[in-house]
Scaffold this active site. Structure first.
Site, short mmCIF file in Angstrom:
data_model
loop_
_atom_site.label_atom_id
_atom_site.label_comp_id
_atom_site.label_asym_id
_atom_site.label_seq_id
_atom_site.Cartn_x
_atom_site.Cartn_y
_atom_site.Cartn_z
N TYR A 1 11.36 8.53 15.36
CA TYR A 1 10.83 8.21 13.70
C TYR A 1 12.38 9.51 12.83
O TYR A 1 12.67 8.22 11.91
CB TYR A 1 9.63 8.87 13.60
CG TYR A 1 9.57 8.74 11.99
CD1 TYR A 1 9.00 7.55 11.38
CD2 TYR A 1 9.50 10.05 11.19
CE1 TYR A 1 8.60 7.67 9.69
CE2 TYR A 1 8.96 10.13 9.75
CZ TYR A 1 8.48 8.59 9.28
OH TYR A 1 8.37 8.79 8.06
N ASP B 1 6.54 -7.59 1.67
CA ASP B 1 4.79 -6.94 2.25
C ASP B 1 4.46 -8.24 4.17
O ASP B 1 4.72 -9.41 3.72
CB ASP B 1 4.12 -6.05 1.99
CG ASP B 1 3.62 -4.75 2.94
OD1 ASP B 1 3.29 -4.62 4.16
OD2 ASP B 1 3.67 -3.33 2.64
N THR C 1 -0.66 9.31 1.79
CA THR C 1 -0.43 7.90 1.73
C THR C 1 -1.25 7.37 3.05
O THR C 1 -1.72 7.77 4.06
CB THR C 1 0.98 6.91 1.98
OG1 THR C 1 1.54 7.41 3.65
CG2 THR C 1 1.47 7.78 0.92
N ARG D 1 0.79 -1.16 0.10
CA ARG D 1 -0.15 -0.46 -0.34
C ARG D 1 0.89 1.18 0.24
O ARG D 1 2.02 0.92 -0.01
CB ARG D 1 -0.67 -0.03 1.19
CG ARG D 1 -0.27 0.27 2.17
CD ARG D 1 -1.56 0.65 3.19
NE ARG D 1 -0.15 1.27 4.96
CZ ARG D 1 -1.25 1.32 6.14
NH1 ARG D 1 -2.64 0.97 5.85
NH2 ARG D 1 -0.38 2.14 7.09
N ASP E 1 9.33 -10.19 6.77
CA ASP E 1 8.51 -8.84 7.99
C ASP E 1 10.63 -9.19 7.89
O ASP E 1 11.50 -9.27 7.94
CB ASP E 1 8.99 -9.90 9.54
CG ASP E 1 9.12 -8.93 10.40
OD1 ASP E 1 9.51 -7.57 9.94
OD2 ASP E 1 8.57 -9.11 11.48
N VAL E 2 10.68 -7.05 7.25
CA VAL E 2 12.07 -6.74 7.20
C VAL E 2 12.91 -6.70 7.98
O VAL E 2 13.82 -6.29 8.51
CB VAL E 2 11.69 -5.50 6.55
CG1 VAL E 2 12.01 -5.36 4.83
CG2 VAL E 2 11.02 -4.32 7.24
N1 LIG Z 1 3.83 9.16 4.29
C1 LIG Z 1 4.65 10.07 4.41
O1 LIG Z 1 4.53 11.32 4.39
C2 LIG Z 1 6.29 9.90 4.37
C3 LIG Z 1 7.66 10.85 4.61
C4 LIG Z 1 8.71 10.55 4.82
C5 LIG Z 1 8.81 9.06 4.46
N2 LIG Z 1 8.17 8.62 4.68
C6 LIG Z 1 7.87 6.72 5.06
O2 LIG Z 1 8.21 6.46 3.10
C7 LIG Z 1 7.74 5.01 4.38
C8 LIG Z 1 6.50 4.38 3.33
O3 LIG Z 1 5.59 4.72 3.85
P1 LIG Z 1 3.96 5.27 3.55
O4 LIG Z 1 3.54 6.50 4.63
O5 LIG Z 1 3.73 4.76 1.94
O6 LIG Z 1 3.26 4.07 4.32
P2 LIG Z 1 1.50 3.16 4.61
O7 LIG Z 1 2.01 2.98 5.61
O8 LIG Z 1 1.07 3.50 3.84
O9 LIG Z 1 3.14 1.84 4.16
C9 LIG Z 1 3.36 1.09 5.17
C10 LIG Z 1 3.75 -0.98 4.61
O10 LIG Z 1 5.12 -1.16 4.80
C11 LIG Z 1 4.49 -2.57 5.54
N3 LIG Z 1 5.54 -2.32 6.65
C12 LIG Z 1 5.04 -2.08 8.15
N4 LIG Z 1 6.36 -2.82 9.04
C13 LIG Z 1 7.16 -4.18 7.82
C14 LIG Z 1 7.79 -5.32 8.10
N5 LIG Z 1 8.56 -5.00 9.17
N6 LIG Z 1 7.94 -5.61 7.28
C15 LIG Z 1 6.93 -5.75 5.99
N7 LIG Z 1 7.03 -4.95 5.69
C16 LIG Z 1 6.63 -4.00 6.35
C17 LIG Z 1 2.91 -2.45 5.98
O11 LIG Z 1 2.24 -3.45 5.82
C18 LIG Z 1 2.85 -0.93 4.77
O12 LIG Z 1 1.98 -1.81 3.77
C19 LIG Z 1 8.49 4.31 5.05
O13 LIG Z 1 9.98 4.21 5.13
C20 LIG Z 1 7.62 6.34 5.47
O14 LIG Z 1 8.57 6.05 7.10
C21 LIG Z 1 6.44 8.33 4.92
#
Ligand SMILES: NC(=O)c1ccc[n+]([C@@H]2O[C@H](COP(=O)([O-])OP(=O)(O)OC[C@H]3O[C@@H](n4cnc5c(N)ncnc54)[C@H](O)[C@@H]3O)[C@@H](O)[C@H]2O)c1
Length: 244
Positions: free
Chosen positions: A150, A37, A185, A16, A60-61
């Protein structure tokens, strides 16, 4: 012709949000994609929708054994890996006063240790491929302060990107970090603070949150040969926030 024709890519957290968008973009540009994922339902549905060039693997990463399995499955399905996007991550809106030790260790494992494990896991495969590109998703909070946990992990991803880039350059493996600002997101829209974030977004110089596809365009550039002379660098996509 696609920008990633014939290349094999792993995208973590691809079920997602931004990960899903990167998977869609990579597949459209001709890559063979292993999408991983913890979210089995979302990951399987996306892989089914996109067809034979996309495989879902539950991962699981934070687990080294899962990384070994993902690399083996990628090589068996498609061949040596040329692209890794370390995208999976979590956010935690806590203060230094209310964050527990367990919560702190959890976010370090998911956002930081995972990136170290992922880089280590793909090196032999990228060597077989003759080189590769690793894209680590940090955050604007890898450049400026924000929530504890974070922010620390995203600064660490930025640092690890530089040390890995220096050590892997001789192998033809490039490593760069991406620093998104506020991206629309589920991580953001499903949180309790969404109304505050919408209000905050009005003060971003470009006056809005970004769409995931806008970040995917940058990730595609870094994954592809278009960025052939970039390594160890920070790529900011924040609508001007960190320029303020
Ligand atoms: N959304 C924002 O504003 C934003 C801004 C800066 C950085 N980010 C970074 O971008 C990346 C993606 O964020 P997003 O907003 O799409 O998040 P999201 O929560 O929509 O998606 C994250 C995905 O990672 C998966 N995940 C979580 N823990 C996991 C694990 N242990 N093993 C495998 N999969 C796992 C979740 O199931 C999910 O599908 C992240 O690293 C986040 O920190 C997001």
């Amino acid at each position: 012709m696609g920008k990633l024709d014939g290349k094999v890519a792993i995208v973590t957290g691809g079920a997602r949000g931004m990960g899903e968008s990167h998977v869609r973009k990579f597949a459209a540009e001709g890559a063979k994609v292993i999408l991983t994922d913890l979210n089995v339902e979302g990951g399987r549905a996306l892989a089914e929708e996109l067809g034979e060039s996309v495989h879902f693997v539950k991962q699981d990463v934070t687990k080294a054994e899962d990384w070994k399995m993902v690399v083996e499955e990628a090589e068996a399905a498609f061949g040596p890996i040329e692209i890794l996007v370390n995208n999976a991550g979590i956010s935690m809106a806590k203060t230094i006063f209310d964050m527990t030790e367990d919560e702190y260790r959890k976010i370090v494992e998911i956002n930081q240790v995972s990136v170290f494990l992922g880089i280590k896991a793909v090196i032999p495969s990228m060597q077989k491929a003759g080189g590769g590109s690793i894209v680590n998703i940090s955050s604007m909070n890898g450049l400026v302060g924000g929530a504890p946990g974070y922010t620390d992990t995203k600064f660490a991803v930025r640092g690890l990107t530089k040390s890995a880039a220096l050590q892997l350059a001789g192998l033809g493996i490039r490593v760069n970090s991406v620093h998104p600002g506020v991206i629309e997101t589920p991580m953001v829209t499903e949180g309790d603070a969404i109304e505050q974030i919408r209000e905050f977004a009005k003060q971003i110089p470009l006056r809005r949150m970004a769409r995931s596809e806008e970040v995917s365009n940058m990730v595609l550039f870094l994954a592809s040969d278009d960025s052939s002379y970039s390594t160890g660098s920070e790529f900011v996509i924040d609508g001007g926030l960190t320029a303020m």
